[in-house]
Design a protein around this motif. Structure first.
Motif, PDB file in Angstrom:
ATOM      1  N   VAL A   1      38.813  -3.606 -48.024  1.00 18.61           N
ATOM      2  CA  VAL A   1      38.828  -3.713 -46.574  1.00 18.61           C
ATOM      3  C   VAL A   1      40.223  -4.102 -46.097  1.00 18.61           C
ATOM      4  O   VAL A   1      40.671  -3.667 -45.036  1.00 18.61           O
ATOM      5  CB  VAL A   1      37.775  -4.758 -46.118  1.00 18.61           C
ATOM      6  CG1 VAL A   1      37.831  -4.977 -44.623  1.00 18.61           C
ATOM      7  CG2 VAL A   1      36.397  -4.332 -46.535  1.00 18.61           C
ATOM      8  N   THR A   2      40.922  -4.898 -46.894  1.00 14.06           N
ATOM      9  CA  THR A   2      42.266  -5.336 -46.500  1.00 14.06           C
ATOM     10  C   THR A   2      43.264  -4.184 -46.467  1.00 14.06           C
ATOM     11  O   THR A   2      44.317  -4.312 -45.852  1.00 14.06           O
ATOM     12  CB  THR A   2      42.772  -6.434 -47.451  1.00 14.06           C
ATOM     13  OG1 THR A   2      42.739  -5.953 -48.787  1.00 14.06           O
ATOM     14  CG2 THR A   2      41.923  -7.680 -47.327  1.00 14.06           C
TER      15      THR A   2
ATOM     16  N   PRO B   1      41.962 -11.087 -42.498  1.00 11.84           N
ATOM     17  CA  PRO B   1      40.757 -10.253 -42.449  1.00 11.84           C
ATOM     18  C   PRO B   1      39.503 -11.088 -42.246  1.00 11.84           C
ATOM     19  O   PRO B   1      39.419 -12.215 -42.695  1.00 11.84           O
ATOM     20  CB  PRO B   1      40.746  -9.560 -43.806  1.00 11.84           C
ATOM     21  CG  PRO B   1      41.583 -10.399 -44.686  1.00 11.84           C
ATOM     22  CD  PRO B   1      42.607 -11.047 -43.799  1.00 11.84           C
TER      23      PRO B   1
ATOM     24  N   PHE C   1      42.939  -1.604 -44.814  1.00  7.48           N
ATOM     25  CA  PHE C   1      42.869  -1.012 -43.483  1.00  7.48           C
ATOM     26  C   PHE C   1      43.304  -1.980 -42.378  1.00  7.48           C
ATOM     27  O   PHE C   1      43.174  -1.675 -41.206  1.00  7.48           O
ATOM     28  CB  PHE C   1      41.441  -0.523 -43.214  1.00  7.48           C
ATOM     29  CG  PHE C   1      40.990   0.503 -44.214  1.00  7.48           C
ATOM     30  CD1 PHE C   1      41.399   1.826 -44.086  1.00  7.48           C
ATOM     31  CD2 PHE C   1      40.198   0.151 -45.289  1.00  7.48           C
ATOM     32  CE1 PHE C   1      40.999   2.768 -45.010  1.00  7.48           C
ATOM     33  CE2 PHE C   1      39.802   1.099 -46.219  1.00  7.48           C
ATOM     34  CZ  PHE C   1      40.208   2.409 -46.073  1.00  7.48           C
ATOM     35  N   LEU C   2      43.818  -3.154 -42.763  1.00  8.68           N
ATOM     36  CA  LEU C   2      44.286  -4.115 -41.774  1.00  8.68           C
ATOM     37  C   LEU C   2      45.462  -3.541 -40.984  1.00  8.68           C
ATOM     38  O   LEU C   2      46.334  -2.883 -41.543  1.00  8.68           O
ATOM     39  CB  LEU C   2      44.753  -5.395 -42.447  1.00  8.68           C
ATOM     40  CG  LEU C   2      43.705  -6.451 -42.704  1.00  8.68           C
ATOM     41  CD1 LEU C   2      44.298  -7.580 -43.510  1.00  8.68           C
ATOM     42  CD2 LEU C   2      43.144  -6.981 -41.410  1.00  8.68           C
TER      43      LEU C   2
ATOM     44  N   LEU D   1      34.488   2.795 -42.276  1.00  8.61           N
ATOM     45  CA  LEU D   1      35.031   1.760 -43.152  1.00  8.61           C
ATOM     46  C   LEU D   1      34.095   1.490 -44.323  1.00  8.61           C
ATOM     47  O   LEU D   1      34.547   1.307 -45.452  1.00  8.61           O
ATOM     48  CB  LEU D   1      35.278   0.485 -42.346  1.00  8.61           C
ATOM     49  CG  LEU D   1      36.010  -0.643 -43.068  1.00  8.61           C
ATOM     50  CD1 LEU D   1      37.343  -0.178 -43.621  1.00  8.61           C
ATOM     51  CD2 LEU D   1      36.213  -1.813 -42.130  1.00  8.61           C
TER      52      LEU D   1
ATOM     53  N   THR E   1      38.850   2.323 -34.991  1.00 12.50           N
ATOM     54  CA  THR E   1      39.289   0.951 -35.157  1.00 12.50           C
ATOM     55  C   THR E   1      38.070   0.043 -35.195  1.00 12.50           C
ATOM     56  O   THR E   1      36.973   0.439 -34.800  1.00 12.50           O
ATOM     57  CB  THR E   1      40.201   0.510 -33.987  1.00 12.50           C
ATOM     58  OG1 THR E   1      39.485   0.647 -32.778  1.00 12.50           O
ATOM     59  CG2 THR E   1      41.484   1.319 -33.960  1.00 12.50           C
TER      60      THR E   1
ATOM     61  N   LYS F   1      41.448  -5.128 -35.534  1.00 14.46           N
ATOM     62  CA  LYS F   1      42.135  -5.639 -36.718  1.00 14.46           C
ATOM     63  C   LYS F   1      42.231  -4.592 -37.817  1.00 14.46           C
ATOM     64  O   LYS F   1      43.069  -4.692 -38.694  1.00 14.46           O
ATOM     65  CB  LYS F   1      41.394  -6.861 -37.268  1.00 14.46           C
ATOM     66  CG  LYS F   1      41.469  -8.062 -36.384  1.00 14.46           C
ATOM     67  CD  LYS F   1      40.791  -9.229 -37.048  1.00 14.46           C
ATOM     68  CE  LYS F   1      40.865 -10.446 -36.163  1.00 14.46           C
ATOM     69  NZ  LYS F   1      40.235 -11.594 -36.794  1.00 14.46           N
ATOM     70  N   TYR F   2      41.338  -3.623 -37.764  1.00 15.67           N
ATOM     71  CA  TYR F   2      41.289  -2.610 -38.820  1.00 15.67           C
ATOM     72  C   TYR F   2      41.443  -1.231 -38.195  1.00 15.67           C
ATOM     73  O   TYR F   2      40.917  -0.958 -37.124  1.00 15.67           O
ATOM     74  CB  TYR F   2      39.946  -2.683 -39.568  1.00 15.67           C
ATOM     75  CG  TYR F   2      39.691  -4.036 -40.175  1.00 15.67           C
ATOM     76  CD1 TYR F   2      40.163  -4.341 -41.442  1.00 15.67           C
ATOM     77  CD2 TYR F   2      38.987  -5.005 -39.474  1.00 15.67           C
ATOM     78  CE1 TYR F   2      39.934  -5.591 -41.998  1.00 15.67           C
ATOM     79  CE2 TYR F   2      38.753  -6.250 -40.022  1.00 15.67           C
ATOM     80  CZ  TYR F   2      39.232  -6.540 -41.282  1.00 15.67           C
ATOM     81  OH  TYR F   2      39.014  -7.763 -41.827  1.00 15.67           O
TER      82      TYR F   2
END
Length: 139
Positions: A111-112, A122, A114-115, A101, A90, A80-81
């Motif tokens: 954090v969002t 997330p 890197f979605l 991260l 990832t 997801k990231y």
């Protein structure tokens, strides 16, 4: 087991002698192994079993150990990231946050950021506030 008698003191030698005599009495009072084996085979036969049926080919010590239930195989989850600097970095959002991260979120990024576009909402939060919900729009 090797014991260096030269290094033992008198009380230690006396204690060793007492323990050795106790062990000798215990071993001499036991019945012979062949006799016990014959009685076990006869008892199993009396109830309609053989020793192989009771114990199989496993040693007795392995039978006494409780076996654990089978574990489910964990399935792989889509990432997801993704790290924009290194595409190989990832994270699926499960488990502990990866170092790359955590370092980037420590320096002020969310954090969002890197979605991976087009994936689910997330799952990671920098600081989890109990009872608060956060809606993140995708698109």
């Amino acid at each position: 087991m090797k014991i260096d008698i030269e290094k033992l003191s008198l009380p230690e030698i006396e204690a060793l002698l007492v323990a050795a005599e106790r062990r000798q009495r215990q071993l001499s009072s036991r019945r012979p192994l062949a006799l016990v084996r014959r009685k076990a085979i006869a008892l199993a036969a009396q109830h309609g079993y053989t020793i192989d049926e009771l114990y199989g080919h496993q040693p007795v010590a392995e039978i006494a150990v409780k076996k654990r239930g089978l574990r489910r195989k964990t399935t792989k989850v889509a990432a997801k990231y993704r790290d924009p600097d290194n595409k190989r970095n990832t994270w699926s959002g499960r488990g502990r946050m990866p170092v790359w991260l955590a370092q980037k979120t420590k320096h002020g990024r969310s954090v969002t950021d890197f979605l991976i576009p087009g994936l689910a909402k997330p799952t990671a939060r920098k600081s989890s506030a109990i009872g608060q919900r956060k809606l993140v729009k995708q698109g």
